[in-house]
Design a protein around this motif. Structure first.
Motif, mmCIF file in Angstrom:
data_model
loop_
_atom_site.group_PDB
_atom_site.id
_atom_site.type_symbol
_atom_site.label_atom_id
_atom_site.label_comp_id
_atom_site.label_asym_id
_atom_site.label_seq_id
_atom_site.Cartn_x
_atom_site.Cartn_y
_atom_site.Cartn_z
ATOM 1 N N MET A 22 0.847 -1.195 0.000
ATOM 2 C CA MET A 22 0.000 0.000 0.000
ATOM 3 C C MET A 22 0.882 1.245 0.000
ATOM 4 O O MET A 22 0.753 2.144 0.827
ATOM 5 N N VAL A 60 4.865 -12.619 -8.741
ATOM 6 C CA VAL A 60 3.733 -13.469 -8.353
ATOM 7 C C VAL A 60 3.569 -13.477 -6.842
ATOM 8 O O VAL A 60 2.464 -13.607 -6.326
ATOM 9 N N TYR A 99 3.856 -10.976 -4.791
ATOM 10 C CA TYR A 99 3.041 -9.829 -4.382
ATOM 11 C C TYR A 99 1.559 -10.181 -4.490
ATOM 12 O O TYR A 99 0.758 -9.887 -3.600
ATOM 13 N N VAL A 100 1.191 -10.786 -5.609
ATOM 14 C CA VAL A 100 -0.217 -11.111 -5.851
ATOM 15 C C VAL A 100 -0.690 -12.175 -4.871
ATOM 16 O O VAL A 100 -1.751 -12.045 -4.257
ATOM 17 N N ARG A 101 0.116 -13.218 -4.709
ATOM 18 C CA ARG A 101 -0.256 -14.272 -3.759
ATOM 19 C C ARG A 101 -0.509 -13.665 -2.387
ATOM 20 O O ARG A 101 -1.497 -13.941 -1.733
ATOM 21 N N ASN A 109 -1.203 -10.545 -1.511
ATOM 22 C CA ASN A 109 -2.290 -9.581 -1.387
ATOM 23 C C ASN A 109 -3.662 -10.120 -1.747
ATOM 24 O O ASN A 109 -4.670 -9.478 -1.500
ATOM 25 N N ALA A 110 -3.694 -11.290 -2.360
ATOM 26 C CA ALA A 110 -4.992 -11.906 -2.658
ATOM 27 C C ALA A 110 -5.568 -12.528 -1.395
ATOM 28 O O ALA A 110 -6.721 -12.932 -1.369
ATOM 29 N N ASP A 111 -4.791 -12.582 -0.348
ATOM 30 C CA ASP A 111 -5.208 -13.359 0.811
ATOM 31 C C ASP A 111 -4.749 -12.707 2.102
ATOM 32 O O ASP A 111 -4.174 -13.351 2.955
ATOM 33 N N TYR A 112 -5.023 -11.385 2.234
ATOM 34 C CA TYR A 112 -4.475 -10.662 3.380
ATOM 35 C C TYR A 112 -5.353 -10.780 4.626
ATOM 36 O O TYR A 112 -4.861 -11.058 5.705
ATOM 37 N N THR A 113 -6.669 -10.572 4.450
ATOM 38 C CA THR A 113 -7.522 -10.625 5.649
ATOM 39 C C THR A 113 -8.224 -11.963 5.826
ATOM 40 O O THR A 113 -8.663 -12.282 6.917
ATOM 41 N N LEU A 167 -4.261 -3.341 -5.184
ATOM 42 C CA LEU A 167 -4.723 -3.968 -3.944
ATOM 43 C C LEU A 167 -6.192 -4.365 -4.032
ATOM 44 O O LEU A 167 -6.597 -5.399 -3.501
ATOM 45 N N THR A 177 -6.214 -7.472 -6.479
ATOM 46 C CA THR A 177 -5.745 -8.725 -5.878
ATOM 47 C C THR A 177 -6.738 -9.230 -4.838
ATOM 48 O O THR A 177 -6.916 -10.442 -4.688
ATOM 49 N N ALA A 178 -7.400 -8.300 -4.131
ATOM 50 C CA ALA A 178 -8.400 -8.722 -3.135
ATOM 51 C C ALA A 178 -9.538 -9.487 -3.811
ATOM 52 O O ALA A 178 -9.981 -10.528 -3.314
ATOM 53 N N GLY A 191 -8.535 -12.923 -4.809
ATOM 54 C CA GLY A 191 -8.506 -13.826 -3.662
ATOM 55 C C GLY A 191 -9.843 -13.930 -2.949
ATOM 56 O O GLY A 191 -9.925 -14.512 -1.880
ATOM 57 N N ASP A 245 -11.368 -11.819 -1.293
ATOM 58 C CA ASP A 245 -11.115 -11.275 0.039
ATOM 59 C C ASP A 245 -11.925 -9.984 0.208
ATOM 60 O O ASP A 245 -11.666 -8.993 -0.457
ATOM 61 N N ARG A 302 -9.468 -1.400 1.323
ATOM 62 C CA ARG A 302 -8.715 -1.065 0.110
ATOM 63 C C ARG A 302 -9.572 -0.277 -0.882
ATOM 64 O O ARG A 302 -9.069 0.589 -1.578
ATOM 65 N N VAL A 304 -2.087 -14.136 -10.173
ATOM 66 C CA VAL A 304 -0.697 -14.576 -10.413
ATOM 67 C C VAL A 304 -0.480 -14.875 -11.884
ATOM 68 O O VAL A 304 0.617 -14.704 -12.406
ATOM 69 N N VAL A 334 0.776 -11.859 -13.814
ATOM 70 C CA VAL A 334 2.199 -11.579 -13.573
ATOM 71 C C VAL A 334 3.071 -12.591 -14.302
ATOM 72 O O VAL A 334 4.041 -12.235 -14.972
#
Lengths: 397, 397
Positions: free
Chosen positions: A178, A386, A388-390, A392-396, B300, B303-304, B307, B309, B314, B386, B389
């Protein structure tokens, strides 16, 4: 690097319980028992976190004694309750070191939209206050206490002779995602024992920011919590700096901020390259910075560097949509010392050699040259991987 | 969907040899033997490809008879030689169907900075001219001939009754990467048998673009080659459309362009979701579009969604840095029908339910509401995966 912590400050970083892993610091406390001049630079996001509004109203100041920082929770988008929690956090931290709550600043970083766990904040403040120190170990513990997704702690130190005295400067920052100016998504604290008036502190901090923290991005998403504080204890002695003395301090501060700021994209989430973009030959610095930032924020440029792919068309075409007028026939491009484009036309090059030159170095240097004038610009970003994407696709979830 | 090709056009798509795989079309030829009114909308990138400059100088026009398109090579950043190659491509295509070279337009898409293989262009023009047709199969072959990294061909068809006559409209476009307004990185051709003056054609095309192709992005990188052409053969008969007839045609054209444009982010490189962003309650349409575009281009946010998410912070924080003033306490957010944020504060929700709602649908609908006025905006983008990328880290090497 050994860090000499500026006189007049004691600090610590502890685990208060916000982060799940008990060995990870999540609360940092800095105490300046005799009071410090304080200046701040903050996110320009309209949606800003409670501590940003809180600190903005208290800086610049001639008497800040406490800075409390928690990581793991941003206290952003939390409405009225978030502002009350922020005020309570300032009170808890100030009380823990016997200071008036009016002299405290607060910073928070982490997930957005979750209320602060106040019992853990209270715990952090109490634990941190128990063993504050002015040594390097205390400084590094404080630097770890502000980290979130960072892979490494980020610190810088300088000594500069001003007006016959040695002035110390030490800074810490955090940030890996971010990240987009102005400001990058990050927290940073610069400490110095220089004597500064509040107005001078604000002025030098703003100027240093424009050359450093406003020249970096990871993915260009401007955060809700960005805060950069400068605290000046004055413990080096003497009258507040002015004129050429202030200019000498300004130069050291800017230099230190650039070194610290670059550590953020170097630690960009999943990053395998730190990309430095240098622009020359523009009419104005603003034009050069606008082109540098546009190239830095192109996902196609960032993925090309991640793949060590000398796909220069992506770099040149990104410059073309920066919104800055220029003569396309005057454009040149050099990547890691290899000339790929000159006077608006391709230069034959060996793709394998340039690819190897990108792959083998942690830093990728992109130099774009124009023929409009003599202004230059610089910007730093991370590649787009990749990972970064992995991440941020699964942060929360 | 069955496509009725507008009268007055014949076309084909063939393999001329630019693409490595012999079954993939890489050359498209459209012929309008009685001449068509033509209008064009082009990339705003300062670094534009040779065919963009070429077509820009020839539209709007009352007499275009040939459109030649190659895929696999963008003829961009190729200097003087690139412009000569473009002219030669127009001549080859026009000659192949017995027309004057002055009546031809050219489009190119593919890798930047490589000279056009003119023997393969000549071969494509010759092969395509051998069996031009007005049927659906010919139209689809033409649509495949303009594809690059597209996973599927993109077409649209409409019939509209105007002034007592049935007017046909059929369009094709390509694009999956390097997509950012204005224009998105794409080629598109709209064909109609409506009678239009050059001025009216240019006007309706511009208006349709603002509601469609300028409202999409994949990664926000503006291309060197973006071109949208409208060809009107007039074969439906009657005088050139004006007044309410022109307005009826405009509505059909805009509607068709929106359907076609959405197919681009739906096919965004590696994309697993088409993200639709709806903005309500702004002071002006420009403000609403600026917020929609800023949210769409946040890595962000993208990517959310990839995922699944429901990290709504964001989305709200991206709106906050769009550069549009608004009251943060008036903001609301609904994702796929689930309210996550209301009047600037979080609404309790079940994260698993919302995550499942994102995961199970190809389309993610993000609705951000403001309390500034009554203007609305719309934007479409792809998620960031991913696979995007991986794909873009290794495009030319």
């Amino acid at each position: 690097m050994s860090i000499e912590v500026p006189a007049g400050f004691v600090m610590n970083g502890v685990h208060g319980g916000i982060k799940k892993v008990a060995t990870k610091e999540d609360f940092t406390l800095i105490h300046c028992p005799k009071g410090a001049t304080a200046a701040g630079v903050y996110t320009q996001n309209l949606v800003f976190a409670a501590p940003v509004g809180f600190d903005r109203s208290r800086t610049p100041s001639a008497n800040i004694r406490v800075v409390a920082v928690n990581s793991g929770n941003a206290n952003a988008c939390t409405g009225e309750r978030g502002m009350n929690d922020c005020r309570e956090m300032a009170r808890l931290a100030a009380t823990a070191v016997g200071e008036n709550e009016q002299t405290a600043l607060v910073m928070s970083t982490g997930v957005i939209g979750v209320f602060l766990p106040m019992d853990k904040i209270a715990n952090g403040a109490k634990l941190a206050a128990e063993k504050l120190g002015n040594d390097e170990a205390s400084f590094l513990a404080a630097a770890r206490g502000i980290m979130t997704t960072d892979q490494f702690h980020k610190v810088v130190a300088r000594q500069v002779n001003v007006a016959g005295r040695t002035i110390r400067l030490a800074g810490m920052c955090k940030g890996a995602g971010m990240i987009g100016p102005h400001m990058a998504t990050m927290l940073a604290i610069m400490l110095t024992d220089a004597p500064l008036t509040p107005a001078a502190a604000q002025q030098v901090l703003k100027a240093a920011t424009d050359e450093s923290f406003n020249c970096i991005s990871v993915e260009g998403h401007m955060s809700t919590n960005d805060t950069l504080l400068l605290l000046a204890s004055g413990a080096a002695g003497g009258e507040p700096l002015t004129g050429s003395d202030l200019a000498a301090f300004q130069a050291a501060l800017t230099d230190a901020c650039i070194e610290l700021a670059q550590q953020i994209p170097d630690d960009g989430e999943g990053a395998s390259h730190l990309i430095g973009i240098e622009i020359t030959g523009c009419q104005t610095r603003d034009a050069a910075q606008q082109i540098a930032k546009t190239v830095a924020n192109s996902a196609l440029v960032k993925t090309a560097v991640a793949g060590a792919d000398p796909n220069w068309g992506r770099i040149v075409s990104a410059a073309g949509y920066a919104g800055v007028p220029f003569n396309p026939d005057g454009v040149g491009l050099i990547v890691n010392g290899h000339e790929l484009y000159r006077a608006g036309a391709p230069v034959p090059f060996d793709a394998k050699t340039v690819s190897a030159a990108i792959k083998s170095e942690r830093k990728t240097h992109i130099k774009l040259t124009f023929t409009e004038g003599s202004a230059v610009g610089r910007f730093w970003t991370s590649d787009l991987n990749v990972n970064y994407v992995r991440f941020n696709a699964d942060y929360t979830t």
